[in-house]
Motif scaffolding. Structure first.
Motif, PDB file in Angstrom:
ATOM      1  N   MET A   1       0.839  -1.185   0.000  1.00 38.71           N
ATOM      2  CA  MET A   1       0.000   0.000   0.000  1.00 38.71           C
ATOM      3  C   MET A   1       0.884   1.248   0.000  1.00 38.71           C
ATOM      4  O   MET A   1       1.769   1.389   0.845  1.00 38.71           O
ATOM      5  CB  MET A   1      -0.890  -0.042   1.251  1.00 38.71           C
ATOM      6  N   LYS A   2       0.649   2.121  -0.935  1.00 42.09           N
ATOM      7  CA  LYS A   2       1.489   3.314  -1.072  1.00 42.09           C
ATOM      8  C   LYS A   2       0.857   4.510  -0.368  1.00 42.09           C
ATOM      9  O   LYS A   2      -0.373   4.612  -0.262  1.00 42.09           O
ATOM     10  CB  LYS A   2       1.705   3.628  -2.554  1.00 42.09           C
ATOM     11  N   ARG A   3       1.716   5.422   0.085  1.00 39.75           N
ATOM     12  CA  ARG A   3       1.237   6.587   0.820  1.00 39.75           C
ATOM     13  C   ARG A   3       0.239   7.403   0.006  1.00 39.75           C
ATOM     14  O   ARG A   3      -0.750   7.907   0.530  1.00 39.75           O
ATOM     15  CB  ARG A   3       2.419   7.462   1.250  1.00 39.75           C
ATOM     16  N   LYS A   4       0.484   7.526  -1.290  1.00 43.92           N
ATOM     17  CA  LYS A   4      -0.408   8.331  -2.123  1.00 43.92           C
ATOM     18  C   LYS A   4      -1.819   7.759  -2.209  1.00 43.92           C
ATOM     19  O   LYS A   4      -2.773   8.468  -2.558  1.00 43.92           O
ATOM     20  CB  LYS A   4       0.182   8.494  -3.530  1.00 43.92           C
ATOM     21  N   GLN A   5      -1.965   6.480  -1.911  1.00 47.34           N
ATOM     22  CA  GLN A   5      -3.300   5.879  -1.917  1.00 47.34           C
ATOM     23  C   GLN A   5      -4.137   6.329  -0.722  1.00 47.34           C
ATOM     24  O   GLN A   5      -5.367   6.274  -0.773  1.00 47.34           O
ATOM     25  CB  GLN A   5      -3.205   4.345  -1.898  1.00 47.34           C
ATOM     26  N   ILE A   6      -3.501   6.754   0.346  1.00 45.66           N
ATOM     27  CA  ILE A   6      -4.199   7.138   1.573  1.00 45.66           C
ATOM     28  C   ILE A   6      -4.606   8.607   1.466  1.00 45.66           C
ATOM     29  O   ILE A   6      -3.757   9.493   1.375  1.00 45.66           O
ATOM     30  CB  ILE A   6      -3.311   6.935   2.810  1.00 45.66           C
ATOM     31  N   GLY A   8      -6.819  11.900   3.005  1.00 45.25           N
ATOM     32  CA  GLY A   8      -7.593  12.532   4.073  1.00 45.25           C
ATOM     33  C   GLY A   8      -8.833  13.185   3.483  1.00 45.25           C
ATOM     34  O   GLY A   8      -8.964  13.338   2.271  1.00 45.25           O
ATOM     35  N   MET A   9      -9.746  13.591   4.350  1.00 47.19           N
ATOM     36  CA  MET A   9     -11.013  14.161   3.887  1.00 47.19           C
ATOM     37  C   MET A   9     -11.422  15.318   4.795  1.00 47.19           C
ATOM     38  O   MET A   9     -11.346  15.207   6.023  1.00 47.19           O
ATOM     39  CB  MET A   9     -12.087  13.068   3.873  1.00 47.19           C
ATOM     40  N   ASN A  10     -11.852  16.415   4.198  1.00 51.22           N
ATOM     41  CA  ASN A  10     -12.167  17.624   4.971  1.00 51.22           C
ATOM     42  C   ASN A  10     -13.555  17.629   5.590  1.00 51.22           C
ATOM     43  O   ASN A  10     -13.923  18.577   6.283  1.00 51.22           O
ATOM     44  CB  ASN A  10     -11.995  18.874   4.102  1.00 51.22           C
ATOM     45  N   GLN A  11     -14.346  16.575   5.379  1.00 53.12           N
ATOM     46  CA  GLN A  11     -15.681  16.510   5.975  1.00 53.12           C
ATOM     47  C   GLN A  11     -15.628  16.677   7.493  1.00 53.12           C
ATOM     48  O   GLN A  11     -16.524  17.251   8.103  1.00 53.12           O
ATOM     49  CB  GLN A  11     -16.338  15.176   5.618  1.00 53.12           C
ATOM     50  N   TYR A  30      -0.003  12.939   5.125  1.00 50.56           N
ATOM     51  CA  TYR A  30      -0.760  12.613   3.922  1.00 50.56           C
ATOM     52  C   TYR A  30      -0.144  13.278   2.694  1.00 50.56           C
ATOM     53  O   TYR A  30       0.497  14.329   2.789  1.00 50.56           O
ATOM     54  CB  TYR A  30      -2.205  13.110   4.041  1.00 50.56           C
ATOM     55  N   GLU A  31      -0.389  12.684   1.535  1.00 52.18           N
ATOM     56  CA  GLU A  31      -0.028  13.291   0.254  1.00 52.18           C
ATOM     57  C   GLU A  31      -1.256  13.532  -0.618  1.00 52.18           C
ATOM     58  O   GLU A  31      -1.175  14.256  -1.616  1.00 52.18           O
ATOM     59  CB  GLU A  31       0.962  12.393  -0.499  1.00 52.18           C
ATOM     60  N   SER A  32      -2.394  12.927  -0.255  1.00 51.68           N
ATOM     61  CA  SER A  32      -3.601  12.982  -1.075  1.00 51.68           C
ATOM     62  C   SER A  32      -4.798  13.372  -0.224  1.00 51.68           C
ATOM     63  O   SER A  32      -4.852  13.073   0.975  1.00 51.68           O
ATOM     64  CB  SER A  32      -3.871  11.618  -1.726  1.00 51.68           C
ATOM     65  N   VAL A  33      -5.785  14.010  -0.863  1.00 54.94           N
ATOM     66  CA  VAL A  33      -7.023  14.339  -0.169  1.00 54.94           C
ATOM     67  C   VAL A  33      -8.224  14.044  -1.055  1.00 54.94           C
ATOM     68  O   VAL A  33      -8.139  14.110  -2.284  1.00 54.94           O
ATOM     69  CB  VAL A  33      -7.075  15.825   0.274  1.00 54.94           C
ATOM     70  N   GLU A  34      -9.325  13.691  -0.394  1.00 52.80           N
ATOM     71  CA  GLU A  34     -10.628  13.640  -1.056  1.00 52.80           C
ATOM     72  C   GLU A  34     -11.377  14.898  -0.637  1.00 52.80           C
ATOM     73  O   GLU A  34     -11.610  15.126   0.564  1.00 52.80           O
ATOM     74  CB  GLU A  34     -11.413  12.394  -0.655  1.00 52.80           C
ATOM     75  N   LEU A  35     -11.727  15.712  -1.608  1.00 52.93           N
ATOM     76  CA  LEU A  35     -12.355  17.002  -1.331  1.00 52.93           C
ATOM     77  C   LEU A  35     -13.856  16.832  -1.139  1.00 52.93           C
ATOM     78  O   LEU A  35     -14.575  16.421  -2.058  1.00 52.93           O
ATOM     79  CB  LEU A  35     -12.064  17.981  -2.471  1.00 52.93           C
TER      80      LEU A  35
END
Length: 277
Positions: A1-6, A8-11, A30-35
């Motif tokens: 599992m790669k870090r970029k797959q994880i 975060g989410m601002n909800q 984190y390196e990625s977010v779900e907006l």
């Protein structure tokens, strides 16, 4: 599992600024977010949207990438995918279509959706038809914008028409769009007794996204915990992903945290030992 797959989410940061959310993502690693396209961070409704370029620029400057988007529905939000009345349905379609357009504008490749629910007094087929109509309209916009749509299930407490695998498969067939794919929310699928492996068995490579957080299979509305806060086995869930060659995003849809920054850091510390980089 790669870090970029994880992701975060601002909800969980609705009572904080978007900048505070980005700083929390940086501190946690984190390196990625779900907006999550909800106020106060962004504004989307049936008439339009704003702040897309600003949000994209701020996220990029923080060294983070927007990898997916959720356009809120249900609960306190008046828009939903199973809207019944014509005016409600028309406004819901316009709203979710604007969510697709904003997804494209912030540079994300994917937007999550669900079935909606219909009235508890409806026949399932009646509610199903309205959901297929709305999802079809949203997918046609996504086809134009080059966006993948990932459909998740809800729970029996939330929906008449979208809490089982067979219902979701029926919706996908009815909509019949090349951009409509599947996703798993661990809380929803475990509550329904249909864990992730059953979804991989049914949909294979069309399962492209995941809301991947700890939870409680008996209390779905109170789930969506940091890892270690619920009853799910992280090793089992990661093993399932690896066996099935899953390479998609794993959004940490953590909800109702009294201290989201501290919990985000603690959550990533648990995940660290499973990361390859």
């Amino acid at each position: 599992m790669k870090r970029k797959q994880i992701a975060g989410m601002n909800q969980n940061y609705r009572q904080y600024s978007y900048r505070y959310f980005l700083e929390s993502m940086q501190l946690a690693g984190y390196e990625s977010v779900e907006l999550w396209l909800g106020a106060p961070h962004v504004w989307v409704d049936s008439r339009g949207w704003n702040q897309a370029k600003t949000i994209a620029r701020e996220t990029c400057r923080a060294g983070l990438e927007i990898v997916s988007v959720t356009t809120p529905s249900g609960g306190a939000f008046q828009y939903q995918y199973g809207a019944q009345e014509p005016f409600h349905r028309k406004r819901s379609i316009a709203y979710f279509q604007n969510g697709v357009r904003m997804t494209a504008e912030v540079g994300a490749p994917l937007m999550t959706v669900n079935s909606g629910w219909g009235y508890w007094t409806d026949e399932e087929d009646q509610a199903f038809e309205k959901s297929a109509e709305i999802l079809g309209a949203v997918c046609r916009t996504a086809e134009q914008e080059g966006i993948t749509i990932a459909l998740e299930s809800l729970t029996k407490k939330e929906s008449l028409i979208g809490y089982r695998i067979d219902q979701i498969q029926r919706l996908v067939k009815a909509v019949n769009s090349p951009v409509l794919k599947l996703m798993v929310d661990l809380d929803a699928v475990w509550y329904s007794g249909e864990p992730a492996q059953m979804w991989f068995d049914r949909f294979g490579k069309d399962l492209v996204h995941c809301h991947f957080q700890d939870g409680d299979r008996t209390l779905p509305s109170d789930g969506h915990y940091v890892w270690g806060g619920g009853e799910f086995c992280l090793e089992r869930e990661i093993g399932c992903l690896e066996r099935n060659g899953y390479k998609g995003i794993l959004t940490q849809e953590i909800c109702n945290s009294p201290d989201p920054r501290a919990d985000e850091i603690r959550n990533m510390q648990v995940l660290e030992s499973f990361l390859e980089d």
